[in-house]
Design a protein around this motif. Sequence first.
Motif, PDB file in Angstrom:
ATOM      1  N   PRO A 286       0.819  -1.210   0.000  1.00 10.19           N
ATOM      2  CA  PRO A 286       0.000   0.000   0.000  1.00 10.19           C
ATOM      3  C   PRO A 286       0.862   1.275   0.000  1.00 10.19           C
ATOM      4  O   PRO A 286       2.068   1.207   0.248  1.00 10.19           O
ATOM      5  CB  PRO A 286      -0.799  -0.132   1.291  1.00 10.19           C
ATOM      6  CG  PRO A 286       0.091  -0.945   2.192  1.00 10.19           C
ATOM      7  CD  PRO A 286       0.775  -1.931   1.298  1.00 10.19           C
ATOM      8  N   LEU A 287       0.209   2.409  -0.244  1.00  6.33           N
ATOM      9  CA  LEU A 287       0.889   3.704  -0.262  1.00  6.33           C
ATOM     10  C   LEU A 287       0.390   4.546   0.908  1.00  6.33           C
ATOM     11  O   LEU A 287      -0.790   4.894   0.970  1.00  6.33           O
ATOM     12  CB  LEU A 287       0.615   4.413  -1.587  1.00  6.33           C
ATOM     13  CG  LEU A 287       1.185   5.822  -1.747  1.00  6.33           C
ATOM     14  CD1 LEU A 287       2.701   5.826  -1.586  1.00  6.33           C
ATOM     15  CD2 LEU A 287       0.798   6.408  -3.098  1.00  6.33           C
ATOM     16  N   ASP A 288       1.309   4.845   1.838  1.00 10.54           N
ATOM     17  CA  ASP A 288       0.957   5.608   3.034  1.00 10.54           C
ATOM     18  C   ASP A 288       1.568   7.007   2.930  1.00 10.54           C
ATOM     19  O   ASP A 288       2.788   7.156   2.881  1.00 10.54           O
ATOM     20  CB  ASP A 288       1.472   4.895   4.282  1.00 10.54           C
ATOM     21  CG  ASP A 288       1.103   5.613   5.568  1.00 10.54           C
ATOM     22  OD1 ASP A 288       0.290   6.560   5.515  1.00 10.54           O
ATOM     23  OD2 ASP A 288       1.641   5.237   6.625  1.00 10.54           O
ATOM     24  N   PHE A 289       0.720   8.022   2.919  1.00 14.11           N
ATOM     25  CA  PHE A 289       1.183   9.409   2.823  1.00 14.11           C
ATOM     26  C   PHE A 289       1.602   9.987   4.176  1.00 14.11           C
ATOM     27  O   PHE A 289       2.098  11.106   4.241  1.00 14.11           O
ATOM     28  CB  PHE A 289       0.077  10.299   2.234  1.00 14.11           C
ATOM     29  CG  PHE A 289       0.045  10.316   0.736  1.00 14.11           C
ATOM     30  CD1 PHE A 289       0.651  11.335   0.020  1.00 14.11           C
ATOM     31  CD2 PHE A 289      -0.598   9.319   0.036  1.00 14.11           C
ATOM     32  CE1 PHE A 289       0.612  11.358  -1.362  1.00 14.11           C
ATOM     33  CE2 PHE A 289      -0.642   9.324  -1.351  1.00 14.11           C
ATOM     34  CZ  PHE A 289      -0.038  10.347  -2.053  1.00 14.11           C
ATOM     35  N   GLY A 290       1.394   9.227   5.244  1.00 12.10           N
ATOM     36  CA  GLY A 290       1.710   9.770   6.560  1.00 12.10           C
ATOM     37  C   GLY A 290       0.703  10.839   6.958  1.00 12.10           C
ATOM     38  O   GLY A 290      -0.483  10.744   6.643  1.00 12.10           O
ATOM     39  N   THR A 291       1.177  11.875   7.651  1.00 18.42           N
ATOM     40  CA  THR A 291       0.303  12.968   8.094  1.00 18.42           C
ATOM     41  C   THR A 291       0.423  14.152   7.146  1.00 18.42           C
ATOM     42  O   THR A 291       1.527  14.587   6.815  1.00 18.42           O
ATOM     43  CB  THR A 291       0.669  13.418   9.518  1.00 18.42           C
ATOM     44  OG1 THR A 291       0.508  12.307  10.412  1.00 18.42           O
ATOM     45  CG2 THR A 291      -0.221  14.566   9.976  1.00 18.42           C
ATOM     46  N   VAL A 292      -0.723  14.659   6.693  1.00 17.43           N
ATOM     47  CA  VAL A 292      -0.763  15.840   5.827  1.00 17.43           C
ATOM     48  C   VAL A 292      -1.583  16.908   6.533  1.00 17.43           C
ATOM     49  O   VAL A 292      -2.708  16.654   6.985  1.00 17.43           O
ATOM     50  CB  VAL A 292      -1.388  15.500   4.453  1.00 17.43           C
ATOM     51  CG1 VAL A 292      -1.518  16.762   3.605  1.00 17.43           C
ATOM     52  CG2 VAL A 292      -0.537  14.458   3.734  1.00 17.43           C
ATOM     53  N   GLU A 293      -1.027  18.104   6.657  1.00 19.54           N
ATOM     54  CA  GLU A 293      -1.712  19.202   7.332  1.00 19.54           C
ATOM     55  C   GLU A 293      -2.863  19.722   6.475  1.00 19.54           C
ATOM     56  O   GLU A 293      -2.899  19.529   5.256  1.00 19.54           O
ATOM     57  CB  GLU A 293      -0.733  20.333   7.647  1.00 19.54           C
ATOM     58  CG  GLU A 293       0.443  19.922   8.510  1.00 19.54           C
ATOM     59  CD  GLU A 293       0.028  19.397   9.881  1.00 19.54           C
ATOM     60  OE1 GLU A 293      -1.089  19.744  10.329  1.00 19.54           O
ATOM     61  OE2 GLU A 293       0.792  18.636  10.496  1.00 19.54           O
ATOM     62  N   GLN A 294      -3.792  20.437   7.122  1.00 27.91           N
ATOM     63  CA  GLN A 294      -5.036  20.850   6.476  1.00 27.91           C
ATOM     64  C   GLN A 294      -4.791  21.717   5.244  1.00 27.91           C
ATOM     65  O   GLN A 294      -5.494  21.582   4.247  1.00 27.91           O
ATOM     66  CB  GLN A 294      -5.921  21.609   7.470  1.00 27.91           C
ATOM     67  CG  GLN A 294      -7.264  22.019   6.873  1.00 27.91           C
ATOM     68  CD  GLN A 294      -8.168  22.674   7.893  1.00 27.91           C
ATOM     69  OE1 GLN A 294      -7.789  22.866   9.043  1.00 27.91           O
ATOM     70  NE2 GLN A 294      -9.386  23.007   7.491  1.00 27.91           N
ATOM     71  N   ASN A 295      -3.832  22.612   5.297  1.00 24.94           N
ATOM     72  CA  ASN A 295      -3.624  23.538   4.186  1.00 24.94           C
ATOM     73  C   ASN A 295      -2.420  23.159   3.320  1.00 24.94           C
ATOM     74  O   ASN A 295      -1.861  24.007   2.621  1.00 24.94           O
ATOM     75  CB  ASN A 295      -3.454  24.963   4.719  1.00 24.94           C
ATOM     76  CG  ASN A 295      -4.712  25.458   5.408  1.00 24.94           C
ATOM     77  OD1 ASN A 295      -5.819  25.239   4.917  1.00 24.94           O
ATOM     78  ND2 ASN A 295      -4.547  26.121   6.544  1.00 24.94           N
ATOM     79  N   ALA A 296      -2.033  21.898   3.383  1.00 25.60           N
ATOM     80  CA  ALA A 296      -0.858  21.453   2.621  1.00 25.60           C
ATOM     81  C   ALA A 296      -1.256  20.418   1.576  1.00 25.60           C
ATOM     82  O   ALA A 296      -2.286  19.753   1.681  1.00 25.60           O
ATOM     83  CB  ALA A 296       0.182  20.863   3.572  1.00 25.60           C
ATOM     84  N   ASN A 297      -0.417  20.292   0.548  1.00 30.17           N
ATOM     85  CA  ASN A 297      -0.533  19.233  -0.444  1.00 30.17           C
ATOM     86  C   ASN A 297       0.702  18.343  -0.346  1.00 30.17           C
ATOM     87  O   ASN A 297       1.772  18.794   0.062  1.00 30.17           O
ATOM     88  CB  ASN A 297      -0.626  19.796  -1.862  1.00 30.17           C
ATOM     89  CG  ASN A 297      -1.947  20.500  -2.119  1.00 30.17           C
ATOM     90  OD1 ASN A 297      -2.919  20.302  -1.386  1.00 30.17           O
ATOM     91  ND2 ASN A 297      -1.980  21.331  -3.144  1.00 30.17           N
ATOM     92  N   LYS A 298       0.549  17.092  -0.713  1.00 28.76           N
ATOM     93  CA  LYS A 298       1.682  16.180  -0.720  1.00 28.76           C
ATOM     94  C   LYS A 298       1.620  15.314  -1.967  1.00 28.76           C
ATOM     95  O   LYS A 298       0.565  14.763  -2.296  1.00 28.76           O
ATOM     96  CB  LYS A 298       1.679  15.297   0.536  1.00 28.76           C
ATOM     97  CG  LYS A 298       2.956  14.464   0.694  1.00 28.76           C
ATOM     98  CD  LYS A 298       2.996  13.776   2.052  1.00 28.76           C
ATOM     99  CE  LYS A 298       4.283  12.989   2.245  1.00 28.76           C
ATOM    100  NZ  LYS A 298       4.346  12.334   3.582  1.00 28.76           N
TER     101      LYS A 298
END
Length: 217
Positions: free
Chosen positions: A101-113
């Motif tokens: 699977p692909l785990d993006f971890g934690t992404v903040e509300q106003n951020a893109n990853k």
Amino acid sequence: DPVVIHGGGPFTFIYSKTQAKDPMELVRLIDANWDDSRESIKKKYFELWFGGNTPLLAIAQNAGNKYKDDIDLAVEVFTQELSQELAIPLPTPRLEAHPSPLDFGTVEQNANKNMLLQVINTSRGYVCGSVRVHADGWLKLNTARFAVDPKTKTGSVAVTVDGSKLAAGMNRCQVVFEPHPSTSAKPVSVDITVMRRFPYQHWLLESSGFAFVLGLP
């Protein structure tokens, strides 16, 4: 131009000069002479070599005409149908996706990853098709189509998480690669996970940072 000898003579690939003495040998040589085979489909060299009104001629004509906008797909369809007509077993393309699977971890509300998904053909031939995702708008793909290079056996799709559209907590979805039916490859899916902190987690982080600055316990 290739040396094309009618009446049972060999077929010569234009770049490598490799020769196939008959259709059975030809079908086994196509993968190793992919660029040659593309030219032979486009310029109808296979059709000229088969000649006459035969099932093999019809296979070459149908592949070239039906998939003229994707010559790699035309070569793949031609190869598979030719092998079936001649009763020569030939592996079909087989997809894998990495990482999975692909785990993006934690992404903040106003951020893109952004991350990259690689799609790999672990067998022979060419695979193309559609790629889709259902994620309430928070996951976007840079394309709705994918293709795996028949020589390098790899392709890629860029995946972007939009933090402003994430729900608080863990978000999950799937990216699904759907191969074109004519390639005979099976679909493959990738589970996607990404976390967005709950509002109180942001407050705790900010509070602990403020206390640390002041030297408070």
